[in-house]
Design an enzyme around this catalytic site. Structure first.
Site, PDB file in Angstrom:
ATOM      1  N   LYS A 159     -55.522  20.364 -15.799  1.00 49.40           N
ATOM      2  CA  LYS A 159     -55.183  19.020 -15.332  1.00 49.40           C
ATOM      3  C   LYS A 159     -56.427  18.497 -14.625  1.00 49.40           C
ATOM      4  O   LYS A 159     -56.564  18.586 -13.400  1.00 49.40           O
ATOM      5  CB  LYS A 159     -53.985  19.117 -14.384  1.00 49.40           C
ATOM      6  CG  LYS A 159     -53.077  17.911 -14.472  1.00 49.40           C
ATOM      7  CD  LYS A 159     -51.757  18.127 -13.791  1.00 49.40           C
ATOM      8  CE  LYS A 159     -51.177  16.810 -13.329  1.00 49.40           C
ATOM      9  NZ  LYS A 159     -51.021  15.777 -14.343  1.00 49.40           N
TER      10      LYS A 159
HETATM   11  N1  PMP Z   1     -48.583  16.491 -20.085  1.00 44.88           N
HETATM   12  C1  PMP Z   1     -49.519  15.810 -19.386  1.00 44.88           C
HETATM   13  C2  PMP Z   1     -50.735  15.339 -20.075  1.00 44.88           C
HETATM   14  C3  PMP Z   1     -49.305  15.551 -18.019  1.00 44.88           C
HETATM   15  O1  PMP Z   1     -50.211  14.869 -17.323  1.00 44.88           O
HETATM   16  C4  PMP Z   1     -48.120  15.989 -17.409  1.00 44.88           C
HETATM   17  C5  PMP Z   1     -47.877  15.691 -15.957  1.00 44.88           C
HETATM   18  N2  PMP Z   1     -48.446  16.667 -15.118  1.00 44.88           N
HETATM   19  C6  PMP Z   1     -47.191  16.711 -18.168  1.00 44.88           C
HETATM   20  C7  PMP Z   1     -47.451  16.933 -19.513  1.00 44.88           C
HETATM   21  C8  PMP Z   1     -45.934  17.252 -17.558  1.00 44.88           C
HETATM   22  O2  PMP Z   1     -46.265  18.287 -16.668  1.00 44.88           O
HETATM   23  P1  PMP Z   1     -45.365  18.606 -15.400  1.00 44.88           P
HETATM   24  O3  PMP Z   1     -44.002  18.799 -15.893  1.00 44.88           O
HETATM   25  O4  PMP Z   1     -45.954  19.868 -14.857  1.00 44.88           O
HETATM   26  O5  PMP Z   1     -45.466  17.456 -14.478  1.00 44.88           O
END
Ligand code: PMP
Length: 310
Positions: A159
Site C-alpha cells: 500500500k
Molecule cells: N484494494 C486496494 C487497491 C485498496 O486500496 C484497498 C483499501 N486498502 C483495498 C483493496 C481493500 O483493502 P482493506 O480491506 O484492507 O481496506
C-alpha cells in the site's frame, strides 16, 4: 464541500494541532510517491471506540514499508498506542484512521536512502466511502480502461503512495463517466479489484474472488469476509474471474475499509438488480462484526483504553 477535521494529529511522536501538521515542499514522498500508508477504521461499540483489526493493519504497514526499503521509524506498538491516544484526545467515538510512513525532506533524486523516514497518524470522522445510499441500494461500476498495476513494474501487495496514481486515474475516469466506482482488470484481463476495494462475485450460491496472485491488494476486509462466509457455511473460491462473470453473476459486491461492504447494482451499464440475499446476509454480519455486536468476531476489535471525552 464539508471536510471533517479533528483537533490533533500525531506527527513523528508529537501531538500537534491539525492545522500545524505540515511538511516541507521538498519532502521526497511529495515528488516521488515514496510513502506507505494504511486505511483503518474505529467504530463505536458498547465498550467505547474499537479499532478494527488494528494489528493486521500495522503488520501490513510494516510489510509495505519493508517492500520499499524502509524500516518503520517507530515500533508498531508505539503506533498502536499513539492511535489510541489520538482517538481519545480528539474525543472521537468512531473515525477513519490514516497512518502514513514517508521519505522526508533530504537530498533530491531517486535514491532516497539518505532521506529520513517519518510517520504521521491522522483520525477524523468519515462516513461510508461510497455513501450510505450506495451501501443500501448498491452502486454503479464501470470496468476501467486502466489496468491494475502489475508486479512486473510495481508491487500490488504494497500500500504505497505512488502506486495510487493508478487508482486515482481509474477513479476520475469512472466519476467523470457518471459512475460511482471503477473495477480494474489485471494485466491478463482478469477481474482484479476496485480502486480501493476487493471484489466478490456470487454465482450459483458460491462466492468467487480473485486470488492474491491476480495483483490485488491483500485486503483485510476481504480476509474478514472470507472468514465470515465460511462461518455461514458458504464456499469461497479464490480463482481468476473473467470480465463477463461480473455481469453474469447473481450478485457482485465490493469490500474495503473505507467502503465497508457495498453491493454493485450495475456494471458497464448492465443492471444486476437490487442487492441479493447473500450480499445482504454478509453485509449484515460484517456490520455487526465491525461494531462489536457479534461476539464471535470480538477478536478483531482493539478497544481504545481511555474512554474518550468529548
Ligand atoms: N484494494 C486496494 C487497491 C485498496 O486500496 C484497498 C483499501 N486498502 C483495498 C483493496 C481493500 O483493502 P482493506 O480491506 O484492507 O481496506
Amino acid at each position: 464541500m464539508h471536510l471533517s477535521t479533528a483537533d490533533l494529529i500525531w506527527l513523528n511522536g508529537e501531538l500537534v494541532a491539525w492545522e500545524d501538521a505540515k511538511v516541507h515542499v521538498l519532502t521526497h514522498a511529495l515528488h516521488y510517491g515514496t510513502s506507505v500508508f494504511e486505511g483503518v477504521r474505529a467504530y463505536e461499540t458498547e465498550r467505547g471506540p474499537a479499532v478494527f483489526r488494528h494489528q493486521d493493519h500495522l503488520d501490513r504497514l510494516e510489510a509495505s514499508a519493508r517492500l520499499y526499503y524502509m524500516d518503520l521509524p517507530f515500533p508498531k506498538e508505539r503506533l498502536r498506542e499513539a492511535t489510541h491516544e489520538l482517538i481519545a484526545r480528539n474525543g472521537l467515538q468512531s473515525c477513519y484512521i490514516r497512518p502514513l510512513v514517508y521519505r522526508g525532506h533530504g537530498p533530491m533524486g531517486l535514491d532516497p536512502e539518505q532521506n529520513p523516514v517519518e510517520a504521521m497518524i491522522a483520525v477524523w470522522e468519515w462516513g461510508a466511502y461510497l455513501g450510505d445510499q450506495g451501501k443500501r441500494e448498491g452502486i454503479r461500476a464501470k470496468v476501467s480502461s486502466w489496468r491494475r498495476i502489475s508486479s512486473e513494474s510495481l508491487i500490488p501487495q504494497a500500500k504505497a503512495g505512488g502506486q495510487y496514481t493508478n487508482s486515482v486515474l481509474a477513479k476520475i475516469e469512472s466519476k467523470r463517466g457518471g459512475y460511482d466506482e471503477a473495477i480494474l482488470l489485471d494485466d491478463k484481463g482478469h477481474v482484479c479489484e476496485g480502486t480501493a476495494e476487493n471484489v466478490f462475485v456470487v454465482r450459483d450460491g458460491q462466492l468467487v474472488t480473485p486470488p492474491p496472485t491476480a495483483s490485488i491488494l491483500d485486503g483485510i476486509s476481504r480476509k474478514s469476509i472470507i472468514e465470515i462466509a465460511g462461518d455461514l457455511g458458504r464456499t469461497v473460491v479464490e480463482r481468476d474471474v473473467a470480465r463477463a462473470e461480473l455481469t453474469l453473476a447473481d450478485e457482485v459486491f465490493l469490500v474495503g475499509t473505507g467502503a465497508e461492504l457495498v453491493p454493485v447494482r450495475e456494471i458497464d451499464d448492465i443492471g444486476l438488480g437490487p442487492p441479493g440475499p447473500i450480499t445482504r446476509e454478509l453485509q449484515h454480519v460484517y456490520d455487526d462484526a465491525l461494531r462489536g455486536r457479534e461476539q464471535r468476531y470480538a477478536k478483531w476489535l482493539d478497544f481504545v483504553p481511555v474512554p474518550s471525552q468529548a
